[in-house]
Design an enzyme around this catalytic site. Structure first.
Site, PDB file in Angstrom:
ATOM      1  N   ARG A  55       8.072   8.623   0.553  1.00 39.10           N
ATOM      2  CA  ARG A  55       7.668   7.870  -0.631  1.00 39.10           C
ATOM      3  C   ARG A  55       6.897   6.605  -0.226  1.00 39.10           C
ATOM      4  O   ARG A  55       7.319   5.875   0.667  1.00 39.10           O
ATOM      5  CB  ARG A  55       8.896   7.473  -1.437  1.00 39.10           C
ATOM      6  CG  ARG A  55       8.551   6.481  -2.547  1.00 39.10           C
ATOM      7  CD  ARG A  55       9.762   6.069  -3.310  1.00 39.10           C
ATOM      8  NE  ARG A  55      10.043   7.051  -4.356  1.00 39.10           N
ATOM      9  CZ  ARG A  55      11.038   6.932  -5.207  1.00 39.10           C
ATOM     10  NH1 ARG A  55      11.857   5.913  -5.135  1.00 39.10           N
ATOM     11  NH2 ARG A  55      11.228   7.829  -6.134  1.00 39.10           N
ATOM     12  N   GLY A 115       2.910   2.582   8.959  1.00 38.41           N
ATOM     13  CA  GLY A 115       2.373   1.536   9.839  1.00 38.41           C
ATOM     14  C   GLY A 115       2.057   2.177  11.162  1.00 38.41           C
ATOM     15  O   GLY A 115       0.913   2.493  11.469  1.00 38.41           O
ATOM     16  N   GLU A 116       3.116   2.444  11.934  1.00 34.88           N
ATOM     17  CA  GLU A 116       2.869   3.005  13.255  1.00 34.88           C
ATOM     18  C   GLU A 116       2.260   4.415  13.187  1.00 34.88           C
ATOM     19  O   GLU A 116       1.415   4.758  14.007  1.00 34.88           O
ATOM     20  CB  GLU A 116       4.165   2.988  14.071  1.00 34.88           C
ATOM     21  CG  GLU A 116       4.439   1.571  14.542  1.00 34.88           C
ATOM     22  CD  GLU A 116       5.822   1.350  15.096  1.00 34.88           C
ATOM     23  OE1 GLU A 116       6.791   1.588  14.359  1.00 34.88           O
ATOM     24  OE2 GLU A 116       5.939   0.935  16.252  1.00 34.88           O
ATOM     25  N   THR A 126       3.425  -6.994   7.300  1.00 39.16           N
ATOM     26  CA  THR A 126       3.426  -5.615   6.840  1.00 39.16           C
ATOM     27  C   THR A 126       3.631  -5.488   5.332  1.00 39.16           C
ATOM     28  O   THR A 126       3.314  -4.460   4.757  1.00 39.16           O
ATOM     29  CB  THR A 126       4.563  -4.865   7.551  1.00 39.16           C
ATOM     30  OG1 THR A 126       5.722  -5.715   7.538  1.00 39.16           O
ATOM     31  CG2 THR A 126       4.210  -4.600   9.000  1.00 39.16           C
ATOM     32  N   GLN A 183      -1.687  -0.989   5.727  1.00 37.71           N
ATOM     33  CA  GLN A 183      -0.994  -0.658   6.979  1.00 37.71           C
ATOM     34  C   GLN A 183      -1.744   0.429   7.745  1.00 37.71           C
ATOM     35  O   GLN A 183      -1.966   0.320   8.944  1.00 37.71           O
ATOM     36  CB  GLN A 183       0.423  -0.154   6.667  1.00 37.71           C
ATOM     37  CG  GLN A 183       1.399  -1.250   6.319  1.00 37.71           C
ATOM     38  CD  GLN A 183       1.773  -2.017   7.560  1.00 37.71           C
ATOM     39  OE1 GLN A 183       2.510  -1.548   8.400  1.00 37.71           O
ATOM     40  NE2 GLN A 183       1.219  -3.193   7.696  1.00 37.71           N
TER      41      GLN A 183
END
Ligand code: MOS
Length: 734
Positions: free
Chosen positions: A623, A699-700, A464, A633
Site C-alpha cells: 500500500r 525508498g530503497e 523521507t 522517494q
C-alpha cells in the site's frame, strides 16, 4: 474512515523546511558556544609520534586542543562502543583514543575555539609527526586474502555439476567501486552543556535513541543525563545509522571544558566516515536452451576495515529471486586500511542485484531471448531460498505495466540497431527486489477535548516523509482533519523507535500510530457509554470508528458522540495513550518489495557521452500511504541509480592510501542536466498478510536494478559491455 491515507498529501513539514524555520543539528545555539575543528590523519596506517599544538594554542580565541594524550576518559571495552547497528564482529572505532592510525582521514586532534574560523585556522598550525607503516587500500590486490563471512543461506543442489551440464552458460565479474553517501547536510553536532553536567545533543542522525544509548555507554552517563535531539535531517542515505565520530568529539569537548560545543565536519572530512564498500561480484548462470535457469552461483568480495567486519547480503538475492534447482552464494570480506564500510542506499541489493541483473541480460543475449521473457521463464512465486510463498508479489504486473509505459515492444533486439540522429539509442531493463521490514515502535497520542492530537515518537524523518505519513495515519484513525494533528519526532525522550533505515519506518511508525489510536478510541468509548442515555450504549469497541471528530457506530451513523462531549461528561480535557506495536513473528511468508526498471540511453557515437533520457520504474511495494512522497522517494532513488551507473566513484591513490576526490566537485553525482524523464508507476499490490495496513515500505526498492537497467541499455546501444561501474565514456572507447 480513510481520508488521507493513499492521497498525495503535501509534506506537513514542507513550510518549515522552505522557510528555514526547520533547524538542523549545526544550527542550534547556546550562550558561550565553542566551535570545534577536526584535524585528520594524513597517513593510512601507523602511529602518531608527536603532536605539537603550542602554536595553535597561542592564537587568540583558541581554548584547547584535544588529542589522545589529554582527552577526558572514555570507555575501554569494545562492547561499550557498540551501537545498535554496529557489526557483531570487531572493535568499533573510537576517535582520539590512542596513538594508532587505522585510516587516512582519521580524526587525530580537535581544536576548540571561540569561533569557527579561528578554530579552523588554528587547526592548520598543529604539527603532527607520524610513524608510517605499509598500507593496503586496493581491493583488487587484496582479493585473495578475503575470508568467507558466515551466512545462513544454504546452497541447494549441486551447482557445479548443473553449471557444467548447462546448455548455455554465462560467467563474469562485475565491480562496484567505493561510493560515499554525500547527503546535503554535513555531519554536525551541537552539544548544550548545563551546569549540572546534563547534555542536550543536537545531532545529525537517523536514530536519536541509538546515539543516546551509545553516548551514555561511551561516557558512562546515566540515561537521564543525555538527551539527543534531531528534529530534521538533511539526508543521510544510511550514513547516519551509526553514530559518527563528530558526536563523540563534540561531547568530549563539552566534558573537557564544561562548555557548549558545536562541531560541523567539512565535506572533505565526511570521506573519513562510512561508505558503500567496493565490491567484486562474480556471477555464473547456467540455463537450458528453453531459457530456464538450472545453476546460479553468486560470489562477492567486499571491503571492510581492519577492525570491524561489516557485511550485507549481496548474493542471497540471486538465489531468492529466480527458479533454479541449484544455487550457491558466497560472501567474502577483504580487510583494508580504511574506515569500516557501512549501509548505503539499499545496501547489498543495490550492488548484488546490479551484478545479477547485468548477468541475466548477458544470458538473455546468449540465449537470444527477450530480457523480460527470460525473467518470466524463471519467475518464482516462492522465495527460492526458503521455499515459502510471499505475502504478495506483483512483479509480473511490474514487468507488464512498466514495459507498456516504456514502449518496450518497439525495441529492436540487436545492439546498435536503434538510432536518433548522431546518437545511438539503447533500451535496457532489470528487476529490483528489497525487503519489506518492520520493527517494534511506540507512539504517544495526546488528544485534547478541542479535537487536536499531538502524536510523538523518537523516530527520525530523514527527508523521507515520516512526519507526513504519520499525520495521515493519525488523522484517519482518529477521525480528525490533518490540520488538527501535530507530530513530534527526533527526540530520544519520546516513545521508542528504531533507527530510520531499511525502508521499515513507514510500516513501523504507521502501525504504532494506529495501535495507539485504538487505545484512545477505547477510552473515548468508555466515556461515551457512561453518558446518560448514551447513543452508543452497549456498543463494542469493534462496532465504532472515529470520524469527523466523533465516535460513530459502524452500523448506524446517527449513533454518535463527539470527542468534546465524551470528554466533557468524563470531566477530563485530554486523553494520553502510549503503546508499542509489535509485529507478530511469522516465518511462513517472505516479505519483499519488487520492481521492474526500464532505461533508455542516448550515446554520442564519437564521444561516448551517455545520457539517460528516460527511466520507467514500476514498483510493487504494497500500500502506498502517500502518492506524492512515495513518488519522490522512488524518483530520488532512480537519480541515485543514475549516479551509481554513470558517475559515483571514490578514487584512491593507493600509494598514499588516500582518497583523491573527497569533495562534490570531483566525486560526481547526478545534477539536473543528468536527470531527464523519470516515470514512476505504483502497481496495485493489496497485501493482507504483511501487516494490517498492508504497508511494505518504499525508498530503497527504487534504486535496486536501476544501474543494471542503464548498463544493459548501454550495451544495447553500443554493443560494448561495461562491467565495472561507473560507466564513464573512456570505458566505451576501449
Ligand atoms: Mo538506509 S541505507 O537503511 O538508511
Amino acid at each position: 474512515m480513510v481520508n488521507y491515507i493513499g492521497t498525495g498529501t503535501s509534506r506537513v513539514d514542507g513550510r518549515a523546511k522552505v522557510t528555514g524555520e526547520a533547524k538542523y543539528a549545526g544550527e542550534f545555539n547556546a550562550s558561550g558556544l565553542l566551535y570545534g575543528s577536526v584535524i585528520e590523519s594524513t597517513i593510512p596506517k601507523g602511529r602518531i609520534a608527536r603532536i605539537d599544538a603550542s602554536e595553535a594554542l597561542r592564537v587568540e580565541g583558541v581554548i584547547e586542543v584535544l588529542t589522545h594524550q589529554n582527552r577526558p576518559r572514555m570507555a575501554e571495552s569494545d562492547e561499550a562502543w557498540k551501537d545498535d547497528v554496529a557489526p557483531e564482529e570487531g572493535s568499533p572505532f573510537r576517535p582520539l583514543y590512542n596513538d594508532k592510525i587505522k585510516f587516512s582521514g582519521q580524526p587525530v586532534a580537535l581544536v576548540l575555539a571561540e569561533g569557527w574560523e579561528v578554530a579552523r585556522y588554528a587547526a592548520s598550525l598543529v604539527r603532527i609527526e607520524y610513524e608510517k607503516q605499509a598500507s593496503a587500500t586496493d581491493l583488487h590486490k587484496e582479493r585473495d586474502r578475503a575470508f568467507v563471512v558466515k551466512k545462513p543461506e544454504k546452497p541447494r543442489g549441486d551447482v557445479e555439476k548443473a553449471y557444467a551440464a548447462a546448455d548455455v552458460r554465462h560467467e563474469a565479474e562485475y565491480f562496484i567501486p567505493t561510493e560515499h553517501h554525500n547527503p546535503m547536510e554535513l555531519f554536525a553536532s551541537t552539544v548544550i552543556w548545563d551546569s549540572g553536567g546534563k547534555l542536550t545533543v543536537y545531532d545529525k542522525t537517523q536514530g536519536v535513541q541509538n546515539v543516546q544509548r551509545y553516548l551514555c555507554s561511551v561516557f558512562d552517563k546515566k540515561a537521564d543525563d543525555v538527551r539527543v535531539v534531531s528534529p530534521f535531517v538533511g539526508g543521510a542515505f544510511g550514513s547516519g545509522l551509526r553514530p559518527q565520530y563528530q558526536v563523540v568529539l563534540a561531547v568530549l569537548g563539552a566534558i573537557a571544558l564544561e562548555r557548549s560545543v558545536r562541531l560541523v565536519l567539512t565535506r572533505q572530512q565526511m570521506y573519513g566516515l562510512g561508505y558503500r564498500p567496493a565490491t567484486i561480484e562474480r556471477l555464473a548462470l547456467g540455463a537450458k536452451v528453453d531459457g530456464t535457469l538450472d545453476a546460479i552461483t553468486h560470489e562477492a568480495i567486499a571491503v571492510t576495515s581492519q577492525f570491524e567486519d561489516f557485511s550485507r547480503n549481496d548474493t542471497g538475492w540471486s538465489a531468492l529471486l529466480y527458479k533454479s534447482a541449484n544455487a550457491k552464494n558466497v560472501h567474502r570480506l577483504a580487510r583494508l586500511d580504511v574506515p569500516t564500510s557501512s549501509d548505503m542506499r539499499a545496501p547489498g541489493a543495490a550492488t548484488g542485484v546490479y551484478a545479477l541483473e547485468s548477468a541475466m541480460d548477458e544470458l538473455a543475449v546468449a540465449l537470444k531471448v527477450d530480457p523480460i521473457e527470460l525473467r518470466l521463464r524463471c519467475y518464482s512465486d516462492q522465495d527460492q531460498n526458503e521455499g515459502i510463498p510471499y505475502t504478495s508479489k506483483r512483479l509480473r504486473e511490474c514487468y507488464r505495466q512498466g514495459a507498456e509505459a516504456f514502449g518496450w515492444d518497439k525495441r529492436k533486439p540487436e545492439p546498435r540497431s536503434m538510432r536518433d540522429g548522431s546518437e545511438l539509442v539503447g533500451w535496457g531493463m532489470a528487476t529490483g527486489v528489497w525487503e519489506a521490514l518492520q520493527m517494534p515502535t511506540a507512539a504517544r497520542i495526546v488528544l485534547t477535548a478541542n479535537g487536536h492530537a499531538e502524536v510523538s515518537c523518537a523516530a527520525s524523518d530523514i527527508g523521507t516523509g515520516t512526519y507526513t505519513i504519520m499525520a495521515q495515519v493519525a488523522a484517519d484513525t482518529l477521525g480528525l482533519p490533518i490540520e488538527n494533528i501535530s507530530i513530534k519526532l527526533g527526540d530520544s525522550t519520546l516513545p521508542q523507535a528504531p533507527v530510520e533505515g531499511g525502508s521499515w519506518m513507514a510500516a513501523s511508525a504507521s502501525h504504532a500510530v494506529a495501535a495507539t489510536a485504538e487505545e484512545v478510541l477505547k477510552e473515548l468509548l468508555d466515556l461515551a457509554k457512561a453518558m446518560k442515555g448514551s447513543p452508543l450504549a452497549g456498543a463494542r469497541f469493534e462496532d465504532v470508528v472515529l470520524a469527523d471528530g466523533k465516535l460513530v457506530s459502524k452500523q448506524e451513523a446517527s449513533r454518535a458522540v463527539s470527542i468534546t462531549d465524551a470528554m466533557r461528561h468524563g470531566a477530563i480535557d485530554r486523553i494520553e495513550k502510549e503503546k508499542t506495536n509489535n509485529f507478530p513473528d511469522d516465518s511462513s511468508h517472505a516479505r519483499n518489495t519488487h520492481s521492474a526498471v526500464f532505461a533508455e540511453v542516448k550515446i554520442d557515437e564519437q564521444l561516448g557521452v551517455i545520457r539517460v533520457t528516460r527511466v520507467v520504474s514500476a514498483i510493487a511495494g504494497g500500500r502506498v500511504l502517500n502518492t506524492k512522497t512515495a513518488h519522490s522517494q522512488i524518483m530520488g532513488s532512480v537519480v541515485g541509480g543514475i549516479g551509481m551507473a554513470l558517475h559515483e566513484e571514490t578514487l584512491f591513490d593507493h600509494r598514499f592510501g588516500r582518497i583523491m576526490n573527497p569533495n562534490i566537485a570531483e566525486y560526481h553525482v547526478p545534477v539536473n542536466a543528468d536527470v531527464h524523464d523519470i516515470k514512476v508507476i505504483f502497481v496495485d499490490e493489496p497485501d493482507e498478510i504483511v501487516n494490517p495496513l498492508g504497508i511494505k515500505g518504499l525508498g530503497e526498492i527504487g534504486i535496486v536494478g536501476v544501474a543494471a537497467a542503464i548498463a544493459n541499455a548501454v550495451y544495447h546501444a553500443t554493443g560494448t559491455r561495461v562491467r565495472d561501474l561507473p560507466i564513464t565514456l573512456d570505458k566505451l572507447q576501449r
